[in-house]
Design a protein around this motif. Structure first.
Motif, PDB file in Angstrom:
ATOM      1  N   UNK A  10      -5.558  -0.020   2.242  1.00  0.00           N
ATOM      2  CA  UNK A  10      -6.088  -1.164   2.459  1.00  0.00           C
ATOM      3  C   UNK A  10      -5.440  -2.211   1.760  1.00  0.00           C
ATOM      4  N   UNK A  11      -5.047  -3.341   2.577  1.00  0.00           N
ATOM      5  CA  UNK A  11      -4.407  -4.330   1.696  1.00  0.00           C
ATOM      6  C   UNK A  11      -5.186  -5.858   1.352  1.00  0.00           C
TER       7      UNK A  11
ATOM      8  N   UNK B 240       3.012   5.794  -2.776  1.00  0.00           N
ATOM      9  CA  UNK B 240       3.999   6.451  -3.348  1.00  0.00           C
ATOM     10  C   UNK B 240       4.078   6.752  -4.917  1.00  0.00           C
ATOM     11  N   UNK B 241       3.684   5.791  -5.595  1.00  0.00           N
ATOM     12  CA  UNK B 241       3.627   5.686  -6.740  1.00  0.00           C
ATOM     13  C   UNK B 241       2.509   6.674  -7.518  1.00  0.00           C
TER      14      UNK B 241
ATOM     15  N   UNK C  36       0.917  -1.244  -0.014  1.00  0.00           N
ATOM     16  CA  UNK C  36      -0.013   0.059   0.208  1.00  0.00           C
ATOM     17  C   UNK C  36       0.870   1.273  -0.186  1.00  0.00           C
ATOM     18  N   UNK C  37       2.223   1.231   0.819  1.00  0.00           N
ATOM     19  CA  UNK C  37       2.958   2.481   0.691  1.00  0.00           C
ATOM     20  C   UNK C  37       3.540   2.580  -0.646  1.00  0.00           C
TER      21      UNK C  37
ATOM     22  N   UNK D 226      -1.484  -7.553  -9.344  1.00  0.00           N
ATOM     23  CA  UNK D 226      -2.840  -6.741  -9.829  1.00  0.00           C
ATOM     24  C   UNK D 226      -2.963  -5.343  -9.337  1.00  0.00           C
ATOM     25  N   UNK D 227      -2.614  -4.901  -7.894  1.00  0.00           N
ATOM     26  CA  UNK D 227      -2.897  -3.782  -7.554  1.00  0.00           C
ATOM     27  C   UNK D 227      -1.833  -2.764  -8.307  1.00  0.00           C
TER      28      UNK D 227
END
Lengths: 293, 405
Positions: free
Chosen positions: B249-250, A128-129, A123-124, A156-157
């Motif tokens: 959210x992960x 950032x991107x 998530x970080x 995928x994220x």
């Protein structure tokens, strides 16, 4: 579409090169850097996976290429690290980029994102991107991702964030490589393309064959041919014949009352409607009357 | 009768004319609120708002119930789910409702700039569904079909889903809404990067981002007065791409996420907030990234209505001739039953959607007739092959004799 991406038309995009252990995407990454250098752009490379010398190989003009060496000490074990993985956040990245003065907004290349994703939570990295993309300090971001190093959700994220995605796979014959490209335009349209290419010694891309994106139209257009023409027998009807045909009474054609009754027979169930046929002998007498029992 | 008069307040001619329902009108003693852009449902008297897409309204039983949450599972490139969100917000602008838009990826102002412009003159009027001709003139109806007269009274196949009473508006996708119309509507925005790093209460399984969002929603509802007792307007809430990694959210990143309960707790809180206020929410979730299907099931259960969009772009279905007229499939996962025992599920489950310039149409997918030449004949190429493999079977002798009638 690969050549257009190499020319680097749109700004504010995040180009992701996704490779696997079968074929390394680093050559393609270097050809993107080469194309950017040829266009006189400032390129900042954060390299985690290769040494500086190995990365500089093959480039002719290197004065606009700024390499931030995170290969020697990425986790900051000696206190003299140039760039560590923990510094992969918006503030530190912009600070490092702003250290070198330049006229145009630079292009940031990350080799590779997989290394960062192993040490910083997804998530970080994604945020950032995203902030880097929106911030306006950089013109474009190019990242390399090894898809087989991460879980599907992580890959995928990161793919979801990208504006253009190039998936490289080895092609069936020889050394060439196949690339599937997906590009999201600003208006929301999604374009796709597929190419087979190879990279020459001087890091230029040579397209060998690009397959059509439009699916083969299997349906051939059939011309309207009148099937009753050009026959040795007659299939058309003259007017008299048409009248006679319409007068013909077909076996299950009933009179209007019977049709209506059958169609609307919800209300009165159990009514038997009998219409005598032409061949029926409708005799009211009971045939059992002359039995002597 | 005074009671029946109040039902028709929002939309004259609301008398149901769909094929299956009766002309029975429920008598209600309560005074119905007459808020522009809403109408009571013909099935259970719930107050409904239009989603902006008339076919979707028909699918959901007339519209979206006020106080309910619509969950849209995004398609792979988030093109069509975003379009539906924009339709929803545009409908709010046209009906003069208030808007609340929250996003972590794109700034809410950018999304609001892209709203489609409404078509003011009613060019695209849907054709009403055909009434069965039960009471019509018998002469006419019976002359219509000569041989297949038994099928006369059956309704024709209606593939587009429409209802005969107009509720929503139509929008032209190629143009964006004019700035004057858009600025006339009051819109509250929540852009996640503007709310950095707030301290969340430690006992809550919810993430900071979701807590901030919920708090912001609560403030808006209280300040602007959307509670049921004192409100005269509806608040339309659009939450874009909840659960994606940009919200912190992960859920989408890991198979076993640490924050497994963050989104579900948020949805629970959201629904509690909505039930006590005159607000409707549309939430989009990138479900194709969520690896854990049980979690997706929980998320769908916590929302009232759930639909999933599956776009053909990039998948092998794009080249399938069956799907060539459409842009994707639409799956209705869940339909709520609010204040009643049974829910109104749509008759047809296999639905496909198509984004046209003036309409987002959702149609029933039915197989077109197969007009190719070799459709029902045994292929002649296969028979000699069969003969060579089947040595002493009876087939071999008759292989060359094709029985032609």
């Amino acid at each position: 579409m690969l050549l257009e991406l190499l020319q680097g038309g749109d700004s504010g995009g995040f180009l992701l090169i996704q490779d696997t252990a079968n074929y390394s995407g680093r050559h393609l990454l270097k050809s993107f850097i080469n194309a950017a250098l040829r266009r006189d752009e400032e390129v900042h490379v954060f390299c985690f996976e290769t040494s500086e010398e190995e990365l500089k190989e093959g480039f002719q003009e290197v004065q606009r290429l700024h390499i931030h060496n995170a290969y020697e000490d990425p986790l900051g074990w000696t206190k003299k690290a140039v760039f560590t993985v923990q510094q992969f956040s918006l503030n530190d990245l912009t600070r490092v980029i702003k250290l070198t003065p330049h006229q145009k907004t630079p292009i940031v290349v990350i080799d590779s994102l997989s290394w960062v994703l192993r040490h910083v939570c997804t998530t970080a990295v994604c945020s950032t991107l995203h902030q880097l993309k929106k911030g306006g300090f950089v013109r474009a971001i190019i990242g390399l991702l090894h898809a087989d190093m991460h879980q599907k959700g992580t890959v995928g994220s990161v793919r979801h964030l990208s504006t253009s995605l190039i998936t490289v796979t080895p092609s069936i014959m020889g050394d060439n490589c196949q690339a599937k490209i997906t590009k999201r335009t600003k208006s929301g349209k999604v374009l796709q393309d597929e190419h087979t290419f190879s990279i020459k010694e001087d890091l230029t891309v040579m397209l060998l064959k690009s397959s059509n994106t439009a699916p083969q139209q299997m349906v051939q257009e059939e011309h309207e041919i009148d099937p009753t023409a050009n026959l040795t027998f007659n299939l058309r009807l003259s007017d008299k014949e048409r009248e006679a045909k319409e007068k013909l009474s077909l076996p299950f054609m009933f009179s209007k009352e019977k049709k209506k009754a059958i169609l609307h027979s919800g209300a009165n169930l159990g009514r038997i409607l009998y219409e005598p046929d032409a061949n029926d002998d409708f005799d009211q007498e009971d045939p059992d009357d002359d039995l002597d029992v | 009768m005074a009671d029946i008069r109040t039902i028709g307040v929002g939309n004259p001619g609301v008398k149901s004319s769909s094929f299956n329902s009766t002309s029975f009108q429920k008598k209600t003693r309560s005074k119905l609120l007459s808020i522009p852009g809403t109408r009571p449902s013909v099935q259970n008297g719930q107050l409904l708002v239009s989603t902006g897409v008339t076919s979707l309204d028909f699918l959901l039983g007339g519209g979206l119930a006020v106080g309910a949450v619509l969950l849209i599972e995004e398609d792979r490139y988030d093109s069509y789910s975003r379009m539906i969100l924009k339709y929803f917000l545009a409908e709010g602008v046209v009906c003069q409702h208030e808007l609340f838009l929250a996003s972590a990826q794109d700034s809410p102002d950018d999304i609001l700039k892209e709203l489609p412009s409404p078509i003011m003159d009613d060019v695209a009027i849907p054709k009403p569904m055909e009434q069965p001709r039960l009471s019509s003139d018998p002469q006419d109806s019976l002359e219509a079909m000569k041989i297949a007269w038994r099928y006369q009274n059956l309704p024709k196949v209606q593939s587009t889903l429409t209802s005969s009473s107009r509720f929503g508006h139509y929008y032209d996708v190629s143009k964006t809404m004019e700035a004057e119309i858009q600025q006339a509507a009051k819109c509250h925005r929540f852009y996640l990067p503007d709310h950095p790093n707030q301290t969340a209460p430690t006992h809550s399984p919810m993430l900071e981002s979701y807590s901030a969002l919920l708090k912001s929603l609560q403030e808006v509802i209280q300040k602007e007065g959307f509670e049921v007792s004192k409100s005269r307007n509806i608040l339309r809430i659009g939450l874009h791409s909840l659960g994606s990694s940009l919200w912190g959210d992960d859920l989408c990143c890991c198979d076993n996420p640490k924050h497994a309960h963050a989104l579900t707790t948020f949805l629970y809180g959201l629904r509690a907030l909505l039930r006590s206020s005159l607000a409707v929410a549309v939430v989009t979730v990138p479900s194709h990234l969520i690896q854990n299907r049980a979690l997706m099931g929980r998320i769908a259960k916590l929302c009232d209505t759930a639909i999933a969009l599956e776009s053909f772009k990039g998948s092998e279905m794009e080249t399938n001739p069956l799907y060539k007229d459409y842009h994707g499939l639409l799956h209705v996962r869940q339909v709520p039953h609010l204040n009643c025992l049974a829910s109104q599920f749509p008759d047809h489950r296999d639905l496909a959607f198509k984004l046209k310039r003036k309409q987002f149409s959702i149609e029933r997918l039915h197989l077109p007739p197969d007009l190719s030449e070799t459709v029902s004949r045994v292929s002649r190429v296969e028979l000699p092959g069969a003969a060579s493999t089947a040595s002493v079977c009876g087939l071999s002798t008759s292989a060359n004799k094709h029985l032609d009638f």
